[in-house]
Design an enzyme around this catalytic site. Sequence first.
Site, PDB file in Angstrom:
ATOM      1  N   ASP A  26      77.718   5.858  14.975  1.00 29.00           N
ATOM      2  CA  ASP A  26      76.935   4.665  15.336  1.00 29.00           C
ATOM      3  C   ASP A  26      77.400   3.415  14.588  1.00 29.00           C
ATOM      4  OD1 ASP A  26      75.363   6.514  16.777  1.00 29.00           O
ATOM      5  OD2 ASP A  26      74.079   6.843  15.045  1.00 29.00           O
ATOM      6  N   GLU A 190      71.088   2.984  25.316  1.00 23.60           N
ATOM      7  CA  GLU A 190      70.715   2.780  23.909  1.00 23.60           C
ATOM      8  C   GLU A 190      71.811   2.002  23.192  1.00 23.60           C
ATOM      9  OE1 GLU A 190      70.192   6.860  22.862  1.00 23.60           O
ATOM     10  OE2 GLU A 190      72.339   7.236  22.645  1.00 23.60           O
TER      11      GLU A 190
END
Length: 522
Positions: A26, A190
């Site tokens: 991420d 997302e």
Amino acid sequence: MNNNINNNLGDERVYHNPIQRGFFPDPSIVRVGEDYYMVNSTFQYFPAIAISHSRDLVHWQVIGHAITNNDDLDLSNIPDSHGIWAPDISYHDGKFYIFATLRLNGDGSRDNNVLRRQLMMVSENPEGPYSRPVSLEVDDIDPSHFIDDDGTHYMIIAAGAKIVKLSDDCTKVLSEPISAWEGTGERCSEGPHIMKKDGYYYAIVAEGGTGYGHGVNVGRSKNLLGPYENCPYNPVMRQTDPQASIQRAGHGKLVQTQKGDWWMVYLCGRPNQGNYTTVGRETALDPVSWTEDGWFIVNEGKGPSTVQTVPDLEEYLFERSTLDGFDEEKLGLEWEFVRNPDNSAWSLAERKGHMRLWTRDGQLFERRAKNTLLRREQELSYTASTKLEFEPSKDGEQAGLTCYYSTATYVRWSLCYEGGRKLQLVINRNQGEEVIQTIDHVQLGAIYLKVVVEKLTRSFYYSYDGENWTLGGVLENCIYLCDEGVPNDPKRHTGTLVGIYANNGGCGSRIPADFDWFKYED
């Protein structure tokens, strides 16, 4: 082997993806002058939110963590793969801002109804220290920070790209989330970011889920709140070759160099003899180009690269340490504790030149275990070793090496006491501990422990002098040490780490385990 060292193909300098190897998922990136800073998720590990620095986008070094004090973040009862999700780093008016999701244990019951909240912290220095995290009560995931031309601060958050207006100091939520773009319709929209260029707002989201089939999609609008049109080149990043060595490519963010070139960092995974990403989700880098109609594509639309031409930046290398002699006053930044440490039960000062771990209650399969000290596995094959002095005398006392994924899945190679001084090779495959091998009548004094990892095979050795090694046991097909290997475990988002630990196995004792050094070589 460090695959990021630039090689030459003809007259071209190249690098190898991933650029941050091992458990660095991420990614979010920001440039300040000629320096680049990146943050990555750390989930249940502490200190929280690794911060890395680079000057050439290829070579990175961890320089700090956003949360370093136990009092600022309680992870003590956080389930595996919960905790800190998808941080974002930004820079504005001399300050670095870090946003992140804190994934809690909420189950909807009256006394446990908070599932997720957002954290914000700020510092004038990229490495920190950062301010105590401020909670922003928005129950979604993957926040990022966007500042519009008029200076208004917004938090961008999933699902899709939702807009939340913030106070000027980013400590207060001033509006309900407004859905600006729902994404393309693919599942799990997302990891949103919004950037503005040439009059357009570009919304960048990860879609397809953070496994195989992950990708990056883009929309744009002349207005922040939309409507957004889908990019005709979507997905701008996705791996479509199931045999390729880089998979799970998505969750990206753009950065522009000081020379005007554009690049994207994104997460990826390297399969290990099948669809098993044992070292976890990592960070990769590919070039971005802009089309005549004002859209961008990544790596010419060819998906993630394994070998790529280096950015047009001067090479900047960092010294890479393979040996920690525990000689410094502070613990090296490569180390992570599983959840919050008990700072009264570890020391670099009580015995100089050693990491002392005191046994305490809580075993590796329990969340209450403290002072399991780990570093990232960074290659599919490597060797790790340590020298241990430990004198167990009660059943349960144990200390040694561990290859650790979670409380449900790990391997431990332990000097212990079980009716006598022994070595034990123990695995947990989400079915409780299983003793695979026992070595009886272990000599008193120092012992050396080693693990040799060759993809899915892990071989464990011991020695009394550090030169002559005896094989203690071999584990094959260790697929349980990865995201994908235990399908009935609901959340597995991290990766396997390797390191040292000590506990009392439930007998209640407190005795020291002294680790002289720890070596990691790949």
